[in-house]
Design a protein around this motif. Sequence first.
Motif, PDB file in Angstrom:
ATOM      1  N   PHE A 169       0.836  -1.204   0.000  1.00 32.91           N
ATOM      2  CA  PHE A 169       0.000   0.000   0.000  1.00 32.91           C
ATOM      3  C   PHE A 169       0.871   1.255   0.000  1.00 32.91           C
ATOM      4  O   PHE A 169       0.750   2.104  -0.883  1.00 32.91           O
TER       5      PHE A 169
ATOM      6  N   VAL B  33       5.314   5.450  -4.770  1.00 33.73           N
ATOM      7  CA  VAL B  33       5.847   5.507  -6.143  1.00 33.73           C
ATOM      8  C   VAL B  33       4.985   6.423  -7.010  1.00 33.73           C
ATOM      9  O   VAL B  33       5.491   7.278  -7.744  1.00 33.73           O
ATOM     10  N   LEU B  34       3.655   6.266  -6.901  1.00 30.87           N
ATOM     11  CA  LEU B  34       2.758   7.069  -7.731  1.00 30.87           C
ATOM     12  C   LEU B  34       2.824   8.538  -7.338  1.00 30.87           C
ATOM     13  O   LEU B  34       2.848   9.428  -8.198  1.00 30.87           O
TER      14      LEU B  34
ATOM     15  N   THR C  52       0.592  12.728 -20.868  1.00 26.48           N
ATOM     16  CA  THR C  52       0.515  11.605 -21.792  1.00 26.48           C
ATOM     17  C   THR C  52       0.009  12.062 -23.150  1.00 26.48           C
ATOM     18  O   THR C  52      -0.896  12.884 -23.234  1.00 26.48           O
TER      19      THR C  52
ATOM     20  N   GLU D 198      -4.857   0.558 -19.834  1.00 21.77           N
ATOM     21  CA  GLU D 198      -4.391   1.841 -20.347  1.00 21.77           C
ATOM     22  C   GLU D 198      -4.459   2.919 -19.272  1.00 21.77           C
ATOM     23  O   GLU D 198      -3.562   3.749 -19.150  1.00 21.77           O
TER      24      GLU D 198
ATOM     25  N   PHE E 176      -1.753   2.802 -16.923  1.00 22.85           N
ATOM     26  CA  PHE E 176      -0.559   3.218 -17.645  1.00 22.85           C
ATOM     27  C   PHE E 176      -0.452   4.749 -17.692  1.00 22.85           C
ATOM     28  O   PHE E 176       0.565   5.333 -17.323  1.00 22.85           O
ATOM     29  N   TYR E 177      -1.565   5.395 -18.089  1.00 21.41           N
ATOM     30  CA  TYR E 177      -1.425   6.822 -18.398  1.00 21.41           C
ATOM     31  C   TYR E 177      -2.138   7.766 -17.436  1.00 21.41           C
ATOM     32  O   TYR E 177      -1.892   8.959 -17.461  1.00 21.41           O
TER      33      TYR E 177
ATOM     34  N   ARG F  55      -1.047  10.479 -11.999  1.00 18.15           N
ATOM     35  CA  ARG F  55      -0.501   9.706 -10.880  1.00 18.15           C
ATOM     36  C   ARG F  55      -1.100  10.121  -9.533  1.00 18.15           C
ATOM     37  O   ARG F  55      -1.300   9.298  -8.663  1.00 18.15           O
ATOM     38  N   PHE F  56      -1.398  11.427  -9.385  1.00 17.37           N
ATOM     39  CA  PHE F  56      -1.980  11.883  -8.114  1.00 17.37           C
ATOM     40  C   PHE F  56      -3.376  11.297  -7.921  1.00 17.37           C
ATOM     41  O   PHE F  56      -3.742  10.868  -6.834  1.00 17.37           O
TER      42      PHE F  56
ATOM     43  N   LEU G 155      -4.510   8.564  -9.187  1.00 16.34           N
ATOM     44  CA  LEU G 155      -4.380   7.134  -8.920  1.00 16.34           C
ATOM     45  C   LEU G 155      -3.946   6.907  -7.468  1.00 16.34           C
ATOM     46  O   LEU G 155      -4.504   6.058  -6.768  1.00 16.34           O
ATOM     47  N   ALA G 156      -2.958   7.706  -7.022  1.00 16.19           N
ATOM     48  CA  ALA G 156      -2.492   7.577  -5.632  1.00 16.19           C
ATOM     49  C   ALA G 156      -3.637   7.853  -4.663  1.00 16.19           C
ATOM     50  O   ALA G 156      -3.829   7.130  -3.675  1.00 16.19           O
TER      51      ALA G 156
ATOM     52  N   ILE H  38      -5.994   4.908  -4.504  1.00 15.58           N
ATOM     53  CA  ILE H  38      -5.462   3.813  -3.670  1.00 15.58           C
ATOM     54  C   ILE H  38      -5.632   4.175  -2.196  1.00 15.58           C
ATOM     55  O   ILE H  38      -5.980   3.339  -1.365  1.00 15.58           O
ATOM     56  N   LEU H  39      -5.400   5.461  -1.874  1.00 13.05           N
ATOM     57  CA  LEU H  39      -5.552   5.918  -0.484  1.00 13.05           C
ATOM     58  C   LEU H  39      -6.994   5.732  -0.012  1.00 13.05           C
ATOM     59  O   LEU H  39      -7.235   5.323   1.114  1.00 13.05           O
TER      60      LEU H  39
ATOM     61  N   PRO I 213       7.100   2.686 -12.561  1.00 19.93           N
ATOM     62  CA  PRO I 213       5.807   3.368 -12.318  1.00 19.93           C
ATOM     63  C   PRO I 213       4.679   2.812 -13.178  1.00 19.93           C
ATOM     64  O   PRO I 213       3.524   2.792 -12.749  1.00 19.93           O
ATOM     65  N   GLU I 214       5.015   2.352 -14.388  1.00 22.66           N
ATOM     66  CA  GLU I 214       3.997   1.767 -15.259  1.00 22.66           C
ATOM     67  C   GLU I 214       3.482   0.457 -14.669  1.00 22.66           C
ATOM     68  O   GLU I 214       2.270   0.207 -14.614  1.00 22.66           O
TER      69      GLU I 214
ATOM     70  N   ILE J 163       3.678  -0.554 -11.498  1.00 27.47           N
ATOM     71  CA  ILE J 163       2.955  -0.266 -10.243  1.00 27.47           C
ATOM     72  C   ILE J 163       1.571   0.282 -10.557  1.00 27.47           C
ATOM     73  O   ILE J 163       0.572  -0.100  -9.939  1.00 27.47           O
ATOM     74  N   GLY J 164       1.487   1.202 -11.523  1.00 19.99           N
ATOM     75  CA  GLY J 164       0.205   1.827 -11.855  1.00 19.99           C
ATOM     76  C   GLY J 164      -0.821   0.803 -12.306  1.00 19.99           C
ATOM     77  O   GLY J 164      -1.961   0.814 -11.851  1.00 19.99           O
TER      78      GLY J 164
ATOM     79  N   ALA K 200      -1.653  -1.499  -9.270  1.00 22.11           N
ATOM     80  CA  ALA K 200      -2.322  -0.805  -8.170  1.00 22.11           C
ATOM     81  C   ALA K 200      -3.778  -0.507  -8.521  1.00 22.11           C
ATOM     82  O   ALA K 200      -4.672  -0.657  -7.681  1.00 22.11           O
TER      83      ALA K 200
END
Lengths: 141, 279
Positions: free
Chosen positions: A35, A41-42, A83, B42, B45-46, B49-50, B52-53, B56-57, B113-114, B116-117, B120
């Motif tokens: 977690f 990382v992200l 991207t 996808e 992948f793209y 990141r914030f 996505l993070a 997860i949180l 990072p790809e 993990i993304g 995750a």
Amino acid sequence: MADIRENDIESRDEDGSASVSRLAWISSGLGLLLFLGSVGVLGYEGITRGNGPPVITAVVVEVVPAGPRWLAHIRVTNDGGKTGAKVQVEGQLMAGDEALETSVAEFDYVPAGSEQKGGLFFDRDPRARDLRLRVLGYVEP
Amino acid sequence: MDITRQRSFLHDETQFAHALARAAAGAIIFALPLLMTMEMWELGFYMDRFRLALFILVTLPVLFGLSYFAGFEETFCWQDDLIDALSAFAVGFLMSAVLLTVFAIVRLDQPLPEIIGKIALQSVPASIGAMLARKQLGQQDDSDKERRIRSSYPGELFLMGAGALFVGFNVAPTEEMILISYKMSPWHAVALAVLSLGLLHIFVYTVGFAGQESAGDDGFLSVFLRFSVAGYGIALLISLYLLWTFERIAGLSMMELVTATVVLGFPSALGAATARLIV
């Protein structure tokens, strides 16, 4: 009824959480690690990547014979902050200022900070000529 | 005596191993539609990141709440719920990692990072599936404590939210959500909103699914406002959050934004309505 519940909770407290099995500790510890690791990382990527436009470049990796034709392996890299989707890469075999042949490859996504691979087919051997690669454009995903 | 038997789940190695195995099965079954969805690869992948993070949180409190209300084993204090939540995340993450690797979606030569993304993002539905495994695949003995919490109003709202998140998430990443909203006129959107709300109310209070609520002595209007309208509101908010997370709403006009939210709100509302079946 309520009294019984109270007693249960008290007896649990006496046992303490130390009685939780080793396997439970291992799996939950692993979960915590995964977690925090993935969020870390992200989050790090998010901070360091910035928010600028895609900066996409293409290079020829190698040229190999492909049946009766020739295949130029290409690699596109995005050093920008965002991207690019539907990234079109055009390869032209040049004879002086004149283009003898033009081939196009389209990449669905070239995410920021990553690279994608593809190939362009030509009738003539690109190794004998000047192969010019151009990244034509992208759309935001 | 009942309590002693149930407590042994978390405190006995063999029992816990069984619970983990059941969680792994749940992770695979519930996450399979998304593990085999192109848009999910996808997005992992793209997508930003914030976002996505953050997603997860957000998953961890949801897992914690699900452990409190359902979970793959009975729990008696918040430490146990935390252990359950983290274990479910571990199981979901590892199952996603294994399957995505076998599918060749994740390869070791890709940037970290790809990798993990992609994993995750999939670990969100997979870990929720792992958490729901007891309810769906294990024994169905609701304890009195669980029933009491479930029947409390905040508990009801949480379960509706979890159901909306789970069902909404299954369709939110697909292009079709936006495509449908492009095809709809404002009147279609109004009709869909009315249909969503009506079905939510009927599913919960009328058709007789297992675990449905009895309206009790409260009048229709009170129940309708407190549960059905509130539940639909939660479903819409979760739909909006999912669309934002998956970057589906950038640049949309207000009208299109509302329509897209209502479109995703339909599966989310059904998820909220049937939360007691799946959660």
